[in-house]
Scaffold this motif. Structure first.
Motif, short mmCIF file in Angstrom:
data_model
loop_
_atom_site.label_atom_id
_atom_site.label_comp_id
_atom_site.label_asym_id
_atom_site.label_seq_id
_atom_site.Cartn_x
_atom_site.Cartn_y
_atom_site.Cartn_z
N ASP A 125 30.75 8.99 32.39
CA ASP A 125 31.08 10.38 32.00
C ASP A 125 30.27 11.37 32.81
O ASP A 125 30.78 12.40 33.28
N ASN A 140 33.57 16.90 38.72
CA ASN A 140 34.38 18.06 38.29
C ASN A 140 33.82 19.37 38.80
O ASN A 140 34.54 20.37 38.93
N GLU A 166 31.73 14.18 35.32
CA GLU A 166 31.38 15.58 35.06
C GLU A 166 30.82 16.22 36.34
O GLU A 166 31.14 17.36 36.68
#
Length: 479
Positions: A260, A267, A264
């Motif tokens: 994750d 992103n 992230e």
């Protein structure tokens, strides 16, 4: 309706298991008459097979695919010997025979043993298929060009009495029918250059010729010349059915893997701005090499995501692990200085990363599964092969197909051979070349092949039709 029961025997190791299971899923999804039993041989240090197969139990295909886990093998044999894999697989033969005998006994009028589908390194199991009176097929987990290389070398050895290992001392180039360009001897797999390993390796090739067919994880549009060349090399029927990929989730998304956190971070990056460095489940480097890589990344100025793994102790064959603290092998202050532009991680969710729009280039070990994933997502590669047939794959990508740029094509880091450290200047130059041609000719070519890889699998596509032919042949060749 009679169900055709196939026995799938993958070679130990996740790279072979995952693509073979994806193949099994394709088959049962395509034809309701097929059922598959996957027999799994496990090495002591391979801990992922159990969690991987457990995760599949919830999928729709699971009803007609079952897994039989054999007891973990004794790996006390000298593991770095070229014959280790052969001995290990041979030692599992009695267990597999028992599994198949029980299956054959329990078969009813609606279920019939139809054949064995064997990993390219499991050709000794052809004897078992013969005992049970069913045909054998090979599942070849690498490229058609690699299969052509093996067939050609085997005929050079058997028919022309050549000592293949002498190529180890050859600086020149060789003509191979499955390549349009002359092949530098330095990109041949280590296994064909070592006296104790070449015989069992080419024995697999010899045995493959006697099977009903070879299923290859490639597609016609990627390797048209190599696929065409195979008939002239004496191959049985060839079924190019790829790219066979595990795109629906990673094989080991651990709670502590930081997936994750990685996504992230990506992103927050601009499209095509990040170079991704990842070297497969067995890829790692010594400290000297790690420092040169770090220096190159820092000097290149490009954003990076670097999967850095700790090598196993010298002389041991184990899967590399994550560092507790990567700072122990990186140049002093590197993590602080690059905190704004880069991220050093351990294990990487490779498929998810390659699918992310922020990724602009992939520094890869050129394992065939990784190569097909990179092509699928239209990401240009820089080649840094380590072991197995990866040097050959690198040559094919850079010279034959012009889909990748080169860091090195002949680098190797395996049991017997290790190349010198690649210096920071060379790595930096290759990374800049990779990342600064984001809109160049090579990138356009990769995106074109990416589209063809997707079209090959849809109804009417080349691999779709090839898989249909394979299913037809299975059903027609049932005893």
């Amino acid at each position: 309706m009679t169900h055709a029961e196939l026995i799938f025997i993958p070679s130990p190791g996740m790279g072979h298991l995952v693509s073979m299971v994806e193949m099994a899923k394709l088959l049962v999804d395509r034809d309701p008459r097929l059922s598959i039993t996957v027999v799994i041989m496990k090495l002591l240090f391979d801990s992922d097979a159990d969690s991987y197969t457990t995760s599949l139990a919830t999928t729709g295909a699971a009803a007609r695919i079952r897994f039989v886990h054999l007891p973990r093998g004794n790996t006390n044999t000298l593991i770095s010997s070229g014959n280790f894999r052969t001995h290990f697989i041979e030692s599992n033969k009695p267990h597999i025979k028992q599994v198949v005998a029980e299956l054959a006994d329990s078969a009813s009028s609606t279920r019939q043993l139809a054949g064995f589908v064997l990993d390219m390194f499991c050709t000794t199991m052809i004897d078992l298929a013969d005992e049970f009176g069913v045909p054998s097929y090979i599942f070849f987990t690498s490229s058609a060009a690699c299969l052509g290389m093996m067939l050609h070398l085997q005929s050079l050895q058997d028919e022309h009495r050549m000592d293949i290992t002498e190529f180890n001392d050859t600086a020149g180039e060789l003509d191979f029918p499955s390549f349009t360009n002359p092949l530098p001897a330095k990109v041949l797999p280590s296994v064909v250059l070592m006296k104790e390993a070449v015989r069992p390796f080419l024995e697999h090739t010899r045995r493959m010729r006697a099977t009903k067919g070879i299923v290859v994880n490639t597609f016609e549009e990627l390797e048209p010349h190599a696929i065409r060349s195979l008939a002239g090399l004496g191959a049985p029927v060839i079924y190019p059915v790829g790219p066979i990929l595990n795109l629906k989730g990673e094989t080991k998304m651990k709670a502590n893997s930081g997936a994750d956190d990685i996504m992230e971070w990506l992103n927050g990056q601009l499209p095509s701005s990040v170079v991704f460095l990842c070297f497969g489940s067995m890829g790692s480097f010594g400290e000297d090499q790690v420092k040169e890589m770090a220096s190159a990344l820092e000097r290149s100025g490009h954003r990076f995501l670097w999967s850095l793994r700790r090598p196993p102790p010298k002389g041991k064959v184990e899967i590399p692990h994550d560092y507790m603290d990567p700072a122990e092998v990186l140049p002093k202050g590197f993590l602080d200085r690059t905190a704004g532009i880069g991220k050093v991680i351990g294990w990487a969710p490779q498929v998810a990363v390659l699918a992310h729009p922020a990724i602009g280039g992939f520094v890869s070990h050129c394992g065939w599964n990784s190569t097909l994933e990179s092509i699928w997502f239209g990401v240009t590669m820089a080649t840094w092969p380590l072991y197995a047939e990866q040097q050959l794959n690198a040559f094919e990508l850079v010279v034959e197909l012009r889909l990748a740029t080169e860091i090195r094509m002949d680098y190797r880091r395996d049991f017997k051979m290790e190349t010198n450290v690649v210096m920071a200047d060379e790595i930096e130059g290759a990374i800049k070349k990779l990342m600064e041609e984001v809109n160049g000719e090579r990138k356009r070519k990769v995106e074109e092949v990416s589209e063809k890889s997707r079209n090959a699998l849809v109804e009417g596509g080349s691999s779709y039709l090839s898989l249909s032919r394979f299913i037809e042949d299975i059903l027609n060749n049932m005893p």
